[in-house]
Design a protein around this motif. Sequence first.
Motif, short mmCIF file in Angstrom:
data_model
loop_
_atom_site.label_atom_id
_atom_site.label_comp_id
_atom_site.label_asym_id
_atom_site.label_seq_id
_atom_site.Cartn_x
_atom_site.Cartn_y
_atom_site.Cartn_z
N GLY A 92 0.77 -1.23 0.00
CA GLY A 92 0.00 0.00 0.00
C GLY A 92 0.81 1.29 0.00
O GLY A 92 0.24 2.37 0.06
N ILE A 93 2.14 1.20 -0.05
CA ILE A 93 2.98 2.40 -0.06
C ILE A 93 3.82 2.38 -1.34
O ILE A 93 4.46 1.38 -1.65
N ALA A 94 3.80 3.48 -2.06
CA ALA A 94 4.58 3.58 -3.28
C ALA A 94 6.07 3.50 -2.96
O ALA A 94 6.52 4.07 -1.95
N PRO A 95 6.84 2.80 -3.77
CA PRO A 95 8.29 2.66 -3.50
C PRO A 95 9.01 4.00 -3.35
O PRO A 95 9.89 4.12 -2.49
N GLU A 96 8.65 5.01 -4.14
CA GLU A 96 9.34 6.31 -4.03
C GLU A 96 9.04 7.00 -2.70
O GLU A 96 9.89 7.68 -2.12
N ILE A 97 7.84 6.81 -2.17
CA ILE A 97 7.50 7.38 -0.86
C ILE A 97 8.23 6.62 0.23
O ILE A 97 8.80 7.21 1.14
N PHE A 98 8.24 5.30 0.13
CA PHE A 98 8.93 4.49 1.13
C PHE A 98 10.43 4.79 1.13
O PHE A 98 11.06 4.80 2.19
N ALA A 99 11.00 5.06 -0.03
CA ALA A 99 12.43 5.38 -0.11
C ALA A 99 12.75 6.65 0.69
O ALA A 99 13.84 6.78 1.24
N GLN A 100 11.80 7.56 0.78
CA GLN A 100 12.01 8.82 1.50
C GLN A 100 11.85 8.66 3.01
O GLN A 100 12.51 9.35 3.78
N ILE A 101 10.97 7.76 3.44
CA ILE A 101 10.66 7.68 4.88
C ILE A 101 10.95 6.30 5.47
O ILE A 101 10.68 6.08 6.65
N GLY A 102 11.49 5.40 4.70
CA GLY A 102 11.66 4.01 5.13
C GLY A 102 12.45 3.83 6.41
O GLY A 102 12.25 2.88 7.15
N ASP A 103 13.37 4.75 6.69
CA ASP A 103 14.18 4.62 7.91
C ASP A 103 13.44 5.06 9.17
O ASP A 103 13.88 4.79 10.27
N ALA A 104 12.32 5.74 8.99
CA ALA A 104 11.58 6.27 10.15
C ALA A 104 10.88 5.18 10.94
O ALA A 104 10.73 5.29 12.16
N CYS A 105 10.43 4.13 10.28
CA CYS A 105 9.70 3.04 10.94
C CYS A 105 10.18 1.69 10.42
O CYS A 105 10.37 1.53 9.21
N PRO A 106 10.33 0.74 11.31
CA PRO A 106 10.73 -0.60 10.84
C PRO A 106 9.57 -1.28 10.10
O PRO A 106 8.44 -0.80 10.11
N VAL A 107 9.89 -2.39 9.47
CA VAL A 107 8.89 -3.18 8.75
C VAL A 107 8.79 -4.54 9.41
O VAL A 107 9.80 -5.21 9.63
N LYS A 108 7.57 -4.93 9.76
CA LYS A 108 7.31 -6.24 10.33
C LYS A 108 6.35 -6.97 9.40
O LYS A 108 5.67 -6.35 8.60
N CYS A 109 6.29 -8.28 9.54
CA CYS A 109 5.40 -9.08 8.68
C CYS A 109 4.36 -9.81 9.51
O CYS A 109 4.66 -10.32 10.59
N LEU A 110 3.14 -9.83 9.00
CA LEU A 110 2.13 -10.69 9.59
C LEU A 110 2.52 -12.14 9.32
O LEU A 110 3.15 -12.44 8.30
N ASP A 111 2.14 -13.01 10.19
CA ASP A 111 2.39 -14.43 10.01
C ASP A 111 1.82 -14.88 8.66
O ASP A 111 0.69 -14.53 8.32
N GLY A 112 2.61 -15.61 7.90
CA GLY A 112 2.12 -16.16 6.64
C GLY A 112 2.27 -15.28 5.43
O GLY A 112 1.94 -15.69 4.33
N VAL A 113 2.77 -14.05 5.61
CA VAL A 113 3.00 -13.19 4.45
C VAL A 113 4.36 -13.56 3.88
O VAL A 113 5.40 -13.26 4.45
N THR A 114 4.30 -14.27 2.77
CA THR A 114 5.49 -14.84 2.16
C THR A 114 5.27 -14.97 0.67
O THR A 114 4.16 -14.74 0.18
N ASP A 115 6.30 -15.36 -0.05
CA ASP A 115 6.14 -15.56 -1.49
C ASP A 115 5.82 -17.01 -1.83
O ASP A 115 5.68 -17.36 -2.99
#
Length: 145
Positions: A92-115
């Motif tokens: 839900g977040i555009a890569p260019e927006i995440f590139a600007q703010i990605g360091d502000a918040c960590p990223v966690k995964c819900l159980d089962g979110v995988t490829d």
Amino acid sequence: MKRFVPLLLLCAHSLSGCHEPVVPDSEAVSGSNGNNVHIPSAAEIMANKEAYYATLLPPLQARDPAADARTAIAKGERYFLCNAGRNAAPAGIAPEIFAQIGDACPVKCLDGVTDAIYGDNHRRYLSLALDYSAQWNQVMLAACR
């Protein structure tokens, strides 16, 4: 040349001893303490994961991602929920927006979110989890800027 044939056979035979024995699917193997250890087959693993994701689906359907994100922010928790696979940005977040703010918040995964997809229940759960994550991340975005 005839002298090398026995030597060649001896070397070939000794190399075959380096292989670990192949254990058939779903077989009980004797462990080091003499107890049998069950090695599940791929089909058993898939069936167990399918049953597991079937149990996770209803509770996730009942949750409100926007409300959950606001509650987390009120508790001082700020993090994005990951996307499946090797995506550069959370769901839900555009890569260019995440590139600007990605360091502000960590990223966690819900159980089962995988490829990897383990079956229909997991596919349904993953689809719902990614929708949930995208909505969560939209609310969290303001807190992480």
